[in-house]
Write an enzyme that holds these catalytic residues in place. Structure first.
Site, mmCIF file in Angstrom:
data_model
loop_
_atom_site.group_PDB
_atom_site.id
_atom_site.type_symbol
_atom_site.label_atom_id
_atom_site.label_comp_id
_atom_site.label_asym_id
_atom_site.label_seq_id
_atom_site.Cartn_x
_atom_site.Cartn_y
_atom_site.Cartn_z
ATOM 1 N N GLY A 190 0.821 -1.205 0.000
ATOM 2 C CA GLY A 190 0.000 0.000 0.000
ATOM 3 C C GLY A 190 0.850 1.247 0.000
ATOM 4 N N PRO A 191 0.236 2.414 -0.194
ATOM 5 C CA PRO A 191 0.975 3.670 -0.228
ATOM 6 C C PRO A 191 1.655 3.947 1.107
ATOM 7 C CG PRO A 191 -1.280 3.941 -1.018
ATOM 8 C CD PRO A 191 -1.211 2.600 -0.382
ATOM 9 N N PRO A 192 2.625 4.870 1.128
ATOM 10 C CA PRO A 192 3.268 5.229 2.398
ATOM 11 C C PRO A 192 2.269 5.865 3.355
ATOM 12 C CG PRO A 192 4.551 5.999 0.520
ATOM 13 C CD PRO A 192 3.249 5.537 -0.022
ATOM 14 N N GLY A 193 2.426 5.553 4.637
ATOM 15 C CA GLY A 193 1.634 6.213 5.655
ATOM 16 C C GLY A 193 0.290 5.606 5.937
ATOM 17 N N VAL A 194 -0.020 4.430 5.393
ATOM 18 C CA VAL A 194 -1.333 3.830 5.652
ATOM 19 C C VAL A 194 -1.307 2.918 6.877
ATOM 20 C CG1 VAL A 194 -2.062 3.958 3.252
ATOM 21 C CG2 VAL A 194 -0.887 1.911 4.063
ATOM 22 N N GLY A 195 -0.120 2.746 7.519
ATOM 23 C CA GLY A 195 -0.061 1.989 8.758
ATOM 24 C C GLY A 195 0.386 0.557 8.619
ATOM 25 N N LYS A 246 -7.580 4.617 -7.507
ATOM 26 C CA LYS A 246 -8.082 5.624 -8.443
ATOM 27 C C LYS A 246 -9.451 6.143 -7.999
ATOM 28 C CE LYS A 246 -5.640 3.634 -12.393
ATOM 29 N NZ LYS A 246 -5.745 2.948 -13.688
ATOM 30 N N THR A 300 3.536 -0.821 8.969
ATOM 31 C CA THR A 300 4.438 -1.241 10.034
ATOM 32 C C THR A 300 3.747 -1.249 11.390
ATOM 33 O OG1 THR A 300 6.290 -0.304 8.782
ATOM 34 C CG2 THR A 300 6.668 -0.780 11.100
ATOM 35 N N SER A 303 -3.088 3.164 -18.792
ATOM 36 C CA SER A 303 -4.483 3.371 -18.390
ATOM 37 C C SER A 303 -5.058 4.707 -18.857
ATOM 38 C CB SER A 303 -4.612 3.256 -16.872
ATOM 39 O OG SER A 303 -3.845 4.250 -16.232
#
Length: 794
Positions: free
Chosen positions: A375-380, A741, A382, A698
């Site tokens: 997933g993207p950075p910062g989604v939790g 998206k 770790t 896309s």
């Protein structure tokens, strides 16, 4: 031929003295005394022990200082009665200076060499050999080269005398008094340690200079041996002295400790290590290795460098949690409560953990899963691993793989290297003291590779439940069981992960958050956390809901939560500054007061203020930091059919633009476009945010829609966004990253989305809050896209 050798006694003293003086060049009937493993040189004196019957008979017929014998070396020293063929042809004529008969009929002789002689023929064979011999004359002329050879021999011989134990200084003095080169060579060769064959070669070499050269070679060789022997002896002596000194000091220390009533620390240390090995509950193989290393350690002096290496290795073996596990808490309700307490939403991950606990309660030896959070950075990702460890009641371990290029970081270093250590897997397992922790391997998609190896390949064994039960670290060198460890890897994207490694993991995608979800997370998690970290109380700061929504929409633009948390922290820092200055009044954060703390808004709604335009289409793209909305702009000008593409477009996106252009030109008549328009016009396609690289297929339908709008003059509806890959025949193919998206479309205020029909299943899998307020149009070809996206009028 005489039979009894009596004719030897009748030889005149005149002929013998003439032979001694080297006047006669040919003598006959010389008695021959064979020598074992010994060569006598002219002008040298040597003791001999004679014991063979034939030699004793010869000595009975020879008188001291009167008669002469020929001393010849036998070729094979093991022969007791050599034949004439077993004797060398060249020997030394000697006189017997002293003869001492022993009770057993053997005799001790002292002989003096007179001159070299060559055997011409043997005249008598019994009871001893008598040969006709030819004296080899020794003549030499003084020359500068001869003098140089003398100096060289004396110099080397002096150094050998100084270093050797079997030569005295008197021998060097005697050598200095010899002025003839040949005689000096014979004297030095006689006192050197050279083989019988080499001595015989010197005896047979008549030329004095050639013989001197051979002697110099032997001297150099002997000198090298002595120098090396001296060096070895010095080193050995130093080691012995050091060991003896350490021994005496250790004995003195032991005596002092005995007087003081103290115990021997070294013996006590060995016993403690032996006890720890038993308590470690190692497997049989590991225990055998540990006991063997302990035995080695007991024999190595503490001051030796190897001592610390072995001791460190033993410490690692003892401290590993071979049989130490934490007991899993299998209460499903408690686990769900902890997961909900730490993280909002993330239903898929929580469901997977509950499934694992449920199966574990039924099957105790269940192998731990290998999960991969993408997933993207910062989604939790770790922090979610920490929550999983807390919900299971396990220890938590973590290793960052980002930028790792050395395979030894995973497998460890061999003990032959200085400063060797185990790999990160073993290190973290030892640190937590448990063989079943939750182990997070962060940033698995950012592993590198170079000449030091490929860490991703080393992970293949670690992340395979069928192999990691016998993981072999290069430092430990014994199998360690990792099958109980719950490995969780994290990544932003899957593409860089090697297929073999990706196949070993169960991928769980973590999409970005909706603005509504961010609002709840900010209220429940971020604001209380930052308040505690800044030492503030709820009475100091109060957030209005509208203010938090404004921060989310106008001051941050991300799929995760890091920038939102940093923005909240910035507000708390400014509040803390006021309170530290003595102003303790309560501050309420509203939309108006945000400018005071954060300045002007950084982001605005992409769709706000937009209207229907020609040649401008909203598209949806996926990036490694989440979904994004882009605007494709197309314009035309006079020219000659050139196509210009700008905005940092990648190769795939450029190919999509060319395919869209080819499709529009091939369907020009159906779309109401005249061919003359293409022949006389240049087309320029631009995607704003030109500093950001863009790529992917896309945007194919977006590009085609912009071109059709441009050439037909039909307006594009501004409230519609689209995604899909285009073929030359106008078909719309499915795309990836649809969830990200859709979240980007909702953040941008888009309400209608055109999606490939083959992605319909992906939409159905989304939760209701993700698709709430959105209208989806599922299309199969470009004609359907144009019918939805373009207005009817021009």
């Amino acid at each position: 031929m005489p039979e009894n050798g009596k004719e030897n006694k009748s030889m005149s003293k005149t002929r013998k003295r003439a032979s001694k003086a080297g006047v006669a060049s040919r003598l006959i009937l010389r008695p021959v005394l064979p020598l074992r493993d010994l060569v006598v040189f002219p002008h040298t004196v040597m003791p001999l022990l004679v014991g063979r019957e034939r030699s004793i008979t010869l000595l009975e017929d020879v008188r001291e200082d009167v008669d002469y014998v020929l001393l010849v070396t036998q070729k094979d020293p093991s022969e007791n009665e050599p034949s004439v063929d077993g004797l060398y042809k060249v020997g030394t004529i000697c006189t017997i200076v002293k003869k001492l008969e022993m009770p057993d009929r053997s005799a001790k002789l002292i002989v003096q060499g007179i001159s070299r002689a060559r055997v011409l023929s043997y005249e008598q064979f019994s009871p001893y050999f008598v040969a006709s011999v030819e004296v080899i004359p020794q003549t030499e002329r003084k020359s500068i080269r001869g003098q140089a050879l003398i100096e060289n021999i004396l110099s080397l011989f002096q150094r050998i005398v100084e270093m050797s134990r079997y030569l005295s200084e008197e021998m060097y003095v005697a050598a200095m008094n010899i002025k003839e080169l040949g005689r000096l060579s014979d004297f030095v060769a006689f006192h050197m340690k050279i083989s019988t064959g080499e001595s015989q070669d010197l005896l047979e070499t008549v030329d004095a200079k050639e013989r001197a050269g051979m002697v110099i070679g032997y001297l150099n060789r002997e000198l090298q041996v002595l120098e090396l022997s001296s060096k070895i002896q010095f080193q050995a002596k130093s080691e012995i002295e050091k060991s003896q000194r350490e021994y005496f000091l250790r004995q003195q220390l032991k005596a002092i400790q005995g007087e003081l009533g103290e115990t021997d620390d070294r013996s006590q240390e060995m016993e403690e290590l032996r006890k720890k090995i038993v308590e470690a509950e190692m497997p049989v193989d590991a225990r055998k290795v540990a006991e063997k290393e302990l035995e080695r350690l007991s024999m190595i002096p503490p001051a030796a460098a190897e001592h610390s290496v072995v001791r460190t290795y033993l410490d690692w073996l003892i401290s590993l949690p071979w049989n130490k596990s934490t007991e899993d808490n299998l209460d499903l309700n408690r686990a769900l409560e902890i997961l909900d307490e730490d993280h909002f939403n993330l239903t898929q991950v929580k469901e997977r953990i509950l499934e694992f606990l449920a199966v574990r309660s039924l099957k105790k030896d269940l192998k731990s899963p290998i999960l991969c959070f993408v997933g993207p950075p910062g989604v939790g990702k770790t922090s979610l691993g920490k929550s999983i460890a807390r919900s299971l009641g396990r220890k938590f371990a973590r290793a960052s793989l980002g930028g790792m290029r050395d395979e030894a970081e995973i497998r460890g270093h061999r003990r032959t290297y200085v400063g060797a250590l185990p790999g990160r897997i073993i290190q973290e397992t030892k640190r937590v003291g448990s063989n079943n922790p939750v182990f997070i391997l962060d940033e698995v998609d950012k592993i590198g590779a170079d000449f030091r190896g490929d860490p991703a390949s080393a992970l293949l064994e670690v992340l395979d439940p069928e192999q990691n039960h016998s993981f072999a670290d290069h430092y430990i060198e014994v199998a360690f069981d990792l099958s109980k460890v719950m490995f969780i890897t994290t990544a932003n994207i899957l593409d860089p992960i090697p297929p073999a490694l990706r196949d070993r993991m169960e991928v769980i995608e973590l999409p970005g958050y909706l603005n509504e979800e961010k609002l709840v997370i900010a209220r429940q998690f971020l604001i209380p956390k930052q308040m505690a970290e800044h030492g503030l109380k709820p009475s100091h700061v109060k957030f209005r809901t509208k203010a938090i929504e404004h921060i989310i929409s106008r001051y941050t633009k991300e799929a995760g939560l890091r920038e939102l948390e940093r923005t909240i922290a910035k507000i708390y820092r400014k509040v803390a500054k006021h309170i530290a200055g003595g102003d303790s009044k309560t501050r309420t954060i509203t939309i108006k007061s945000l400018r005071e703390y954060l300045g002007a808004p950084k982001f605005f709604s992409e769709t706000k203020g937009r209207r229907d335009e020609v040649g401008v289409v909203a598209g949806l793209v996926w990036t490694r930091v989440g979904g994004e909305i882009i605007f494709v702009e197309a314009t035309k000008m006079r020219g000659s059919k050139d196509l210009t593409l700008t905005g940092q477009l990648g190769n795939v996106l450029q190919e999509s633009a060319k395919a869209a252009m080819s499709y529009v030109r091939s369907r020009a008549n159906e779309l109401g476009i005249a061919d003359t328009d293409f022949a006389k016009l240049d087309v320029h396609i631009h995607i704003p945010s030109g500093a950001i690289p863009k790529d992917g297929p896309s945007a194919g339908v977006t590009l085609a829609t912009a071109l059709v709008s441009l050439f037909t003059g039909r307006l594009v509806r501004h409230e519609v966004a689209m995604t899909g890959e285009l073929t030359l025949r106008g078909n719309v193919l499915p795309v990836g990253g649809l969830k990200e998206k859709i979240l980007a479309a909702k953040r941008a205020g888009i309400h209608e989305i055109i999606v490939p029909n083959l992605n319909k299943g992906d939409i159905e899998d989304l939760k209701s809050e993700h698709v709430q307020g959105l209208k989806f149009h599922f299309v199969e070809n470009v004609e359907q896209v144009l019918a939805i996206a373009l207005a009817a009028e021009k």
